[in-house]
Scaffold this motif. Sequence first.
Motif, PDB file in Angstrom:
ATOM      1  N   ILE A 154     -23.496  30.203   2.033  1.00  0.00           N
ATOM      2  CA  ILE A 154     -22.316  30.984   1.634  1.00  0.00           C
ATOM      3  C   ILE A 154     -22.718  32.040   0.604  1.00  0.00           C
ATOM      4  CG2 ILE A 154     -20.119  30.857   0.383  1.00  0.00           C
ATOM      5  CD1 ILE A 154     -19.677  28.108   1.731  1.00  0.00           C
ATOM      6  N   ALA A 155     -23.525  31.635  -0.361  1.00  0.00           N
ATOM      7  CA  ALA A 155     -23.988  32.581  -1.376  1.00  0.00           C
ATOM      8  C   ALA A 155     -24.825  33.697  -0.750  1.00  0.00           C
ATOM      9  CB  ALA A 155     -24.797  31.843  -2.443  1.00  0.00           C
ATOM     10  N   GLN A 156     -25.660  33.358   0.229  1.00  0.00           N
ATOM     11  CA  GLN A 156     -26.499  34.359   0.879  1.00  0.00           C
ATOM     12  C   GLN A 156     -25.659  35.346   1.675  1.00  0.00           C
ATOM     13  OE1 GLN A 156     -29.993  34.661   0.509  1.00  0.00           O
ATOM     14  NE2 GLN A 156     -29.453  36.642   1.395  1.00  0.00           N
ATOM     15  N   ALA A 157     -24.609  34.864   2.322  1.00  0.00           N
ATOM     16  CA  ALA A 157     -23.736  35.761   3.077  1.00  0.00           C
ATOM     17  C   ALA A 157     -23.072  36.778   2.155  1.00  0.00           C
ATOM     18  CB  ALA A 157     -22.682  34.955   3.839  1.00  0.00           C
ATOM     19  N   LYS A 158     -22.668  36.340   0.982  1.00  0.00           N
ATOM     20  CA  LYS A 158     -22.091  37.268  -0.002  1.00  0.00           C
ATOM     21  C   LYS A 158     -23.141  38.291  -0.430  1.00  0.00           C
ATOM     22  CE  LYS A 158     -18.947  33.789  -1.970  1.00  0.00           C
ATOM     23  NZ  LYS A 158     -18.680  32.960  -3.178  1.00  0.00           N
ATOM     24  N   MET A 203     -27.638  39.527   9.680  1.00  0.00           N
ATOM     25  CA  MET A 203     -27.385  38.597   8.578  1.00  0.00           C
ATOM     26  C   MET A 203     -27.743  37.166   8.961  1.00  0.00           C
ATOM     27  SD  MET A 203     -23.742  39.897   7.009  1.00  0.00           S
ATOM     28  CE  MET A 203     -23.528  41.537   6.349  1.00  0.00           C
ATOM     29  N   GLN A 204     -28.167  36.393   7.961  1.00  0.00           N
ATOM     30  CA  GLN A 204     -28.448  34.975   8.156  1.00  0.00           C
ATOM     31  C   GLN A 204     -27.235  34.250   8.723  1.00  0.00           C
ATOM     32  OE1 GLN A 204     -28.264  32.276   4.777  1.00  0.00           O
ATOM     33  NE2 GLN A 204     -30.299  31.467   5.279  1.00  0.00           N
ATOM     34  N   LEU A 205     -26.044  34.606   8.240  1.00  0.00           N
ATOM     35  CA  LEU A 205     -24.829  33.920   8.676  1.00  0.00           C
ATOM     36  C   LEU A 205     -24.571  34.114  10.166  1.00  0.00           C
ATOM     37  CD1 LEU A 205     -22.414  32.223   7.759  1.00  0.00           C
ATOM     38  CD2 LEU A 205     -21.176  34.343   7.311  1.00  0.00           C
TER      39      LEU A 205
END
Length: 486
Positions: free
Chosen positions: A338-342, A376-378
């Motif tokens: 979640i932090a990486q998506a932000k 993106m990773q997400l």
Amino acid sequence: MKTYAPFISGKFQHWQGDTIPSVDPATGEVWSQVARCGADEADTAIQDANRAFRTGPWADAGIEGRARILDTLADVLEARWEELVEPEIRDNGKRITEVRGQLSGLHSWFRYFAAEARKLKPEAQANSIPGVTSVGHWLPYGVVVAITPWNSPLMILAWKIAPALAAGNTVVVKPSEMASASSLEFARLAHEAGLPPGVLNVVTGLGHEVGEALVRHPLTRKVTFTGSDIGGRKVAEAASAGVVPTTLELGGKSPQVVFADSDLENTVNGILSGIFLSNGQTCVAGSRVIAEASIKDALVSRLVERAQALRMGDPMDPATQIAPLANEPHLRKVKSMIAQAKADGATCLLDGTETANGRQGFYVGPTIFEDVTRDMQLWREEVFGPVLAVTTFDTEDEAIALANDSDYGLAGGVWTSDANKGARVAGEIQSGTVYINHYRNVDPSSPIGGIKLSGYGRELGPGAVKDFLQAKSIWTGTAPVPDPFP
């Protein structure tokens, strides 16, 4: 506090070795211990299963006898399934409404595959060679190793062992070290129902200590695994050393293609079911919403409205709608993604890490991102949590391209009021299962499995019993053999 020993030869073994703590995800507190088995216990379990396969009541039962045993097991499960509910919830934190739904139907898998086993019979082969006939027979492999995950331990266990036993094999189960209790309690119940000793053994512990030893054992004849693609690679590599066939049901990053002509409320219900039931901890989670641009805002607004109203709470409370994640390492992974998506620039419309702040246990609430791009990773990696990624499309071809832009191919969904379009798009989505205008159903009659990094082979369906059997041809001469050297 209960300590669970390995279940071998129809009973729990005496255990004085190391143990692994099982943590209640709702409280973060240890509630039981399970044996940390190794190569010795793996060998004992495999040897015992091999004996049960070669000699004794199971070996002598024949197809009808084994089917009757499975029917009896189904009767016992139908009457006593509630005994298995609490240990599963204490292990993995799934809410009681879902667990009761899964376990109350556990008997159906065994009944279905007992009936499928009764259909097995020698099959005449239409060979074109004069003077001979040939007949195909089906033979069980022997010892099957089943490695199961922590998200739905008993349901996935049933998917594996019901057809494997119906085929006449014996099984050694290695459940996830994060959620072993319900599998051990199931083995006890199965033995009480009349399953002969050695037919179903359960050994617990870490993958590299006992799981690999089971897979590499010279008496292991087939392996079935459900878990991550990383774990699947390790299992396939270990099995290949002994030329042992494997069935791998791995991860997913399943697309939900939403067209502007879809029924909005039905679509919202389906997407909520696909990503927030079980907190997204399911391989078929519909984690990528690909919405037609003209409907995206209305769809996302309704999804956020519905998701933020879901009640977070104790998984043992029937009123709870959002339960904890299954374990602390997984909680850290989900929060990190979640932090990486932000950080990658996706727009967070609903942040489940904030709604869970201050709550004891491993909680993350529903999380929704839009403006998610393909790099993106997400978009690319499986979260296995309650995190939804939303992007848009303008044309049908673009929607299909986005749906297939994944290394995974386990499931997918299509939402449209146009039946022809739904069938057309479903046919183009690269996955083992596609749902049209609903999502996340499962039935013994329908195969489950994936393509690409989602694995290979299929579980369930009318061919599942044969997946645990080997074909053997027997040829018979019906005319004299001519002199080969006249």
